[in-house]
Design a protein around this motif. Sequence first.
Motif, mmCIF file in Angstrom:
data_model
loop_
_atom_site.group_PDB
_atom_site.id
_atom_site.type_symbol
_atom_site.label_atom_id
_atom_site.label_comp_id
_atom_site.label_asym_id
_atom_site.label_seq_id
_atom_site.Cartn_x
_atom_site.Cartn_y
_atom_site.Cartn_z
ATOM 1 N N ILE A 159 24.261 21.051 -5.594
ATOM 2 C CA ILE A 159 22.898 20.742 -6.034
ATOM 3 C C ILE A 159 23.005 20.066 -7.397
ATOM 4 O O ILE A 159 23.649 20.596 -8.304
ATOM 5 C CB ILE A 159 22.045 22.026 -6.140
ATOM 6 N N THR A 160 22.393 18.908 -7.513
ATOM 7 C CA THR A 160 22.470 18.191 -8.793
ATOM 8 C C THR A 160 21.736 18.985 -9.875
ATOM 9 O O THR A 160 20.721 19.630 -9.621
ATOM 10 C CB THR A 160 21.863 16.783 -8.678
ATOM 11 N N LYS A 161 22.294 18.928 -11.072
ATOM 12 C CA LYS A 161 21.769 19.748 -12.169
ATOM 13 C C LYS A 161 20.325 19.405 -12.533
ATOM 14 O O LYS A 161 19.600 20.269 -13.001
ATOM 15 C CB LYS A 161 22.678 19.661 -13.384
ATOM 16 N N ASP A 162 19.901 18.165 -12.306
ATOM 17 C CA ASP A 162 18.526 17.804 -12.638
ATOM 18 C C ASP A 162 17.519 18.512 -11.728
ATOM 19 O O ASP A 162 16.357 18.667 -12.090
ATOM 20 C CB ASP A 162 18.323 16.281 -12.599
ATOM 21 N N ARG A 163 17.952 18.987 -10.570
ATOM 22 C CA ARG A 163 17.060 19.734 -9.662
ATOM 23 C C ARG A 163 16.991 21.215 -10.025
ATOM 24 O O ARG A 163 16.102 21.925 -9.574
ATOM 25 C CB ARG A 163 17.543 19.609 -8.210
ATOM 26 N N ILE A 164 17.949 21.690 -10.812
ATOM 27 C CA ILE A 164 18.057 23.118 -11.111
ATOM 28 C C ILE A 164 17.285 23.433 -12.387
ATOM 29 O O ILE A 164 17.851 23.543 -13.475
ATOM 30 C CB ILE A 164 19.531 23.554 -11.229
ATOM 31 N N THR A 165 15.988 23.558 -12.235
ATOM 32 C CA THR A 165 15.128 23.911 -13.364
ATOM 33 C C THR A 165 14.801 25.396 -13.295
ATOM 34 O O THR A 165 15.048 26.041 -12.269
ATOM 35 C CB THR A 165 13.813 23.111 -13.324
ATOM 36 N N LEU A 166 14.243 25.933 -14.360
ATOM 37 C CA LEU A 166 13.881 27.354 -14.364
ATOM 38 C C LEU A 166 12.885 27.693 -13.264
ATOM 39 O O LEU A 166 12.948 28.764 -12.671
ATOM 40 C CB LEU A 166 13.306 27.752 -15.729
ATOM 41 N N ASP A 167 11.974 26.779 -12.985
ATOM 42 C CA ASP A 167 10.940 27.025 -11.981
ATOM 43 C C ASP A 167 11.343 26.638 -10.566
ATOM 44 O O ASP A 167 10.574 26.851 -9.627
ATOM 45 C CB ASP A 167 9.655 26.268 -12.354
ATOM 46 N N ALA A 168 12.544 26.092 -10.396
ATOM 47 C CA ALA A 168 12.977 25.654 -9.066
ATOM 48 C C ALA A 168 13.095 26.852 -8.130
ATOM 49 O O ALA A 168 13.754 27.838 -8.435
ATOM 50 C CB ALA A 168 14.306 24.919 -9.157
ATOM 51 N N ASN A 169 12.432 26.740 -6.981
ATOM 52 C CA ASN A 169 12.510 27.783 -5.963
ATOM 53 C C ASN A 169 13.837 27.638 -5.230
ATOM 54 O O ASN A 169 14.195 26.543 -4.792
ATOM 55 C CB ASN A 169 11.333 27.662 -4.989
ATOM 56 N N LEU A 170 14.554 28.734 -5.106
ATOM 57 C CA LEU A 170 15.876 28.709 -4.476
ATOM 58 C C LEU A 170 15.821 28.186 -3.049
ATOM 59 O O LEU A 170 16.737 27.507 -2.592
ATOM 60 C CB LEU A 170 16.484 30.117 -4.473
ATOM 61 N N TYR A 171 14.758 28.510 -2.345
ATOM 62 C CA TYR A 171 14.674 28.201 -0.920
ATOM 63 C C TYR A 171 13.967 26.881 -0.629
ATOM 64 O O TYR A 171 14.457 26.090 0.173
ATOM 65 C CB TYR A 171 13.999 29.368 -0.190
ATOM 66 N N THR A 172 12.846 26.636 -1.282
ATOM 67 C CA THR A 172 12.098 25.413 -0.971
ATOM 68 C C THR A 172 12.543 24.220 -1.813
ATOM 69 O O THR A 172 12.595 23.102 -1.303
ATOM 70 C CB THR A 172 10.581 25.623 -1.144
ATOM 71 N N ASP A 173 12.888 24.441 -3.075
ATOM 72 C CA ASP A 173 13.283 23.325 -3.937
ATOM 73 C C ASP A 173 14.783 23.020 -3.869
ATOM 74 O O ASP A 173 15.197 21.867 -3.947
ATOM 75 C CB ASP A 173 12.897 23.597 -5.393
ATOM 76 N N LEU A 174 15.592 24.080 -3.740
ATOM 77 C CA LEU A 174 17.039 23.897 -3.766
ATOM 78 C C LEU A 174 17.684 24.024 -2.385
ATOM 79 O O LEU A 174 18.887 23.895 -2.245
ATOM 80 C CB LEU A 174 17.675 24.903 -4.742
ATOM 81 N N ASP A 175 16.858 24.277 -1.382
ATOM 82 C CA ASP A 175 17.298 24.305 0.019
ATOM 83 C C ASP A 175 18.386 25.334 0.334
ATOM 84 O O ASP A 175 19.233 25.106 1.196
ATOM 85 C CB ASP A 175 17.779 22.912 0.469
ATOM 86 N N LEU A 176 18.355 26.472 -0.362
ATOM 87 C CA LEU A 176 19.288 27.544 -0.019
ATOM 88 C C LEU A 176 18.739 28.307 1.183
ATOM 89 O O LEU A 176 17.533 28.402 1.365
ATOM 90 C CB LEU A 176 19.460 28.510 -1.192
ATOM 91 N N ASP A 177 19.636 28.843 1.996
ATOM 92 C CA ASP A 177 19.210 29.720 3.083
ATOM 93 C C ASP A 177 19.708 31.130 2.771
ATOM 94 O O ASP A 177 20.273 31.376 1.696
ATOM 95 C CB ASP A 177 19.708 29.206 4.435
ATOM 96 N N SER A 178 19.514 32.062 3.683
ATOM 97 C CA SER A 178 19.861 33.456 3.401
ATOM 98 C C SER A 178 21.364 33.641 3.189
ATOM 99 O O SER A 178 21.780 34.450 2.352
ATOM 100 C CB SER A 178 19.361 34.367 4.519
#
Length: 84
Positions: free
Chosen positions: A20-39
């Motif tokens: 995940i590019t660092k510019d997408r990793i903000t404090l408010d970034a949702n792990l699942y919807t913004d960063l596309d993590l799954d379980s």
Amino acid sequence: MTREEIYQQIQQILFDNFEITKDRITLDANLYTDLDLDSIDAVDLVIHVQDLIGAKIGADEFKTARTVNDVIDVVTTRLANTPA
């Protein structure tokens, strides 16, 4: 560790392990919807965070974490409650 140092470490974990590019990793970034993590990714993230802090994180401690800031909260709480 300060909150800023934890944030930088979490950014690095997400970048190195989940591409995940660092510019997408903000404090408010949702792990699942913004960063596309799954379980499965979330379990991997917990393992990496445990390695970072040298302490086990219980599933109940992490299950409500939805944003990067929530992960930082879990880490700071865990560090505060871990004997030196």
